[in-house]
Design a protein around this motif. Structure first.
Motif, PDB file in Angstrom:
ATOM      1  N   SER A 156       0.937  -1.258   0.072  1.00  0.00           N
ATOM      2  CA  SER A 156       0.077   0.051  -0.045  1.00  0.00           C
ATOM      3  C   SER A 156       0.855   1.178  -0.137  1.00  0.00           C
ATOM      4  N   ARG A 157       0.298   2.425  -0.310  1.00  0.00           N
ATOM      5  CA  ARG A 157       1.235   3.660  -0.094  1.00  0.00           C
ATOM      6  C   ARG A 157       1.547   4.090   1.269  1.00  0.00           C
ATOM      7  N   ASP A 158       0.641   3.719   2.142  1.00  0.00           N
ATOM      8  CA  ASP A 158       1.202   3.708   3.507  1.00  0.00           C
ATOM      9  C   ASP A 158       2.309   2.950   3.790  1.00  0.00           C
ATOM     10  N   GLU A 159       2.437   1.499   3.494  1.00  0.00           N
ATOM     11  CA  GLU A 159       3.593   0.578   3.699  1.00  0.00           C
ATOM     12  C   GLU A 159       4.790   1.237   3.057  1.00  0.00           C
TER      13      GLU A 159
ATOM     14  N   ARG B 223       5.332   4.596   2.430  1.00  0.00           N
ATOM     15  CA  ARG B 223       5.973   5.569   3.059  1.00  0.00           C
ATOM     16  C   ARG B 223       6.454   5.268   4.285  1.00  0.00           C
ATOM     17  N   LYS B 224       5.911   4.207   5.049  1.00  0.00           N
ATOM     18  CA  LYS B 224       6.600   3.840   6.293  1.00  0.00           C
ATOM     19  C   LYS B 224       7.761   2.914   6.104  1.00  0.00           C
TER      20      LYS B 224
END
Length: 537
Positions: free
Chosen positions: A407-410, A412-413
């Motif tokens: 995911s995009r959050d993954e 970025r993180k």
């Protein structure tokens, strides 16, 4: 010359006789970034405010003929808004990472009713962004269109709303930049351009969109003259900011053969660095010439150690021949430091890529690893593919697409966790001392520094002590003296003294500590949400 918009007439005399124009050219401020060294510059002796000049400003000034030109780099001085009313033309240039500030400046110029022109990489790939923000825009190269525009403007003739050269610039006819108009003492390094274009076809890169895939180069005599101009202006280091310095290897060698005697004649006045593809490692003659021409480092776009990701993005040059590690070792043994760019977020990247990138960077001793999330830049092949697949995302300058295996959050993180690991003090200095395992590197570096007259005892000691004092004060004010400062001290006694017990070794170590402090603090401020960031660029 291509006109796509209706013409407008300048508010100036209609006399056919050309008048002398007053022109201000602005380079907007950059957001804090790894490249910017904002947390390091103030620690160096002198009044350094920017790591490197904007090559666009002196290049454009060189195309202005006899007109009165002022170069205003917002990275080294503030804008006096009211004074801008006094200019006939105000020009603004900039890249994607300056997009927010460009918009702010252009809005303010509209309020002041200043005649405004825009050019540079951002407008060349995203014209629609500027539709209501300027009077004239220049798309792509402007070596012929800019002088044509100025001549028409000075004579009161109609000018176009949009200019684009019908043919690529002949670099052998490029005019000399005006380095004498810069506030030289406020920069850590100069910058100049030898070639435009790159023969490769990396999917994410906008260089081939703007400049094409056939490298066009200046004559060796042209670049040597520009190096001499930089020397006379007072620069001590320079970045040859080519998209790929060795895009045409034979012509690069011919240039280097001219730079070597110039360096010898002037006692190595400029420390050089550049960008090059990894196949530099496969040409011993080229490596030797770069070393003799006083190149101290080279930036290489490695991007990723994962072969599937390199194939996906069409970076085939990184897959040819032996391993990337073997190639990097050859470049280091030639006496060159390696800085490198890395990208996470390719379609072939899963959650394991962050550990793979960390291990590769550590194992190969790449101290300055510039890691960024993949960006889909308008007009690039990557942008068009993701658009067709419905995977573009508006409004996020850090991650403007939907990754395939996370995911995009993954993404970025995982990215921020990776740079936190890379720029911990221990990881950074483990990489820094990795290159000390190459005896040939150490010998060749000592030889070229000796030829350049570097390492004189008192000046070198004074420089190292100045950095020690400034850095200690910065760490104390930040509350990091016991934590980060203690780590610096530990590596100095356990590692640095093992290899270098001289004054030069002390000064070089202090310089590297200051560099690390910038990367460490920028990462900390960015991950805490206290900075507006644009990936790591």
């Amino acid at each position: 010359m291509l006109t796509l918009e209706p013409s407008v007439t300048c508010a100036s005399t209609t006399s056919p006789r050309a008048r002398t124009l007053s022109i201000c050219l602005i380079n907007p401020a950059f957001e804090p970034s790894y490249w910017g060294f904002q947390y390091a510059l103030s620690l160096y002796p002198g009044d350094k405010r920017s790591t490197m000049i904007s090559g666009a400003l002196p290049t454009l000034a060189g195309l202005c003929g006899d007109h009165a030109v002022r170069l205003l780099d917002e990275n080294v001085e503030e804008i006096d808004w009211q004074s801008l009313r006094n200019y006939d033309i105000v020009g603004v240039t900039g890249m994607n990472v300056q997009k927010t500030r460009i918009h702010e400046i252009l809005v303010r110029l509209r309020e002041l009713q200043v005649f405004t022109v825009v050019g540079g990489p951002l407008v060349s790939v995203q014209e629609e962004f500027f539709e209501d923000l300027c009077d004239v825009m220049f798309v792509g190269e402007a070596d012929t269109t800019w002088p044509e525009f100025l001549d028409d403007f000075a004579r009161g003739n109609p000018v176009q709303r949009r200019y684009e050269q019908s043919q690529p610039t002949d670099m052998t006819q490029a005019r000399r930049p005006r380095y004498d108009l810069l506030k030289v003492q406020r920069y850590a390094s100069g910058a100049l351009q030898y070639s435009r274009g790159c023969p490769f076809q990396c999917e994410f890169c906008d260089i081939i969109v703007i400049y094409g895939r056939r490298p066009r180069v200046k004559q060796p005599e042209q670049l040597v003259a520009e190096l001499d101009d930089m020397r006379r202006a007072g620069f001590h280091s320079a970045f040859i900011v080519d998209d790929n310095f060795i895009g045409n290897k034979q012509k690069a060698k011919a240039l280097l053969e001219k730079i070597v005697p110039w360096m010898e004649q002037h006692h190595y006045p400029l420390r050089l660095t550049t960008e090059a593809s990894i196949d530099l490692a496969d040409d011993p003659e080229l490596l030797e010439l770069m070393y003799r021409a006083n190149f101290r480092s080279v930036f290489i776009g490695i991007e990723t150690p994962r072969h599937d990701s390199l194939k996906e993005t069409k970076k085939f040059q990184n897959l040819r021949g032996d391993s990337l590690a073997a190639k990097l070792a050859r470049i280091q043994n030639a006496g060159l430091d390696i800085n490198a760019g890395f990208i996470v977020g390719f379609d072939s990247d899963d959650r394991d890529i962050f550990d793979e990138q960390f291990r590769f960077i550590q194992d190969n001793g790449i101290s300055l690893a510039m890691v960024g999330m993949l960006q889909a830049i308008p007009r690039t092949p990557l942008y068009e593919r993701l658009r067709q697949e419905g995977r573009l995302v508006d409004g996020d300058p850090n991650c403007n697409f939907v990754p395939k295996q996370m995911s995009r959050d993954e993404l970025r993180k995982g990215y921020w966790q990776l740079v936190e690991r890379l720029y911990s003090p221990e990881a950074f200095f483990d990489r820094y001392f990795k290159v000390y395992e190459f005896p040939e590197y150490l010998q060749r570096r000592a030889e070229i520094c000796g030829k350049a007259g570097e390492g004189k005892r008192l000046p070198t000691l004074a420089y190292g002590l100045a950095l020690l004092g400034a850095l200690s004060w910065a760490l104390w004010r930040d509350g990091s003296l016991r934590s980060v400062g203690w780590t610096y001290l530990k590596y100095f006694f356990t590692r640095n003294l093992k290899y270098r017990r001289d004054i030069v070794g002390f000064a070089q170590f202090m310089n590297r500590c200051v560099t690390h402090w910038h990367f460490y603090r920028f990462t900390r401020e960015a991950t805490s949400g206290r900075l507006r960031t644009y990936s790591s660029s």
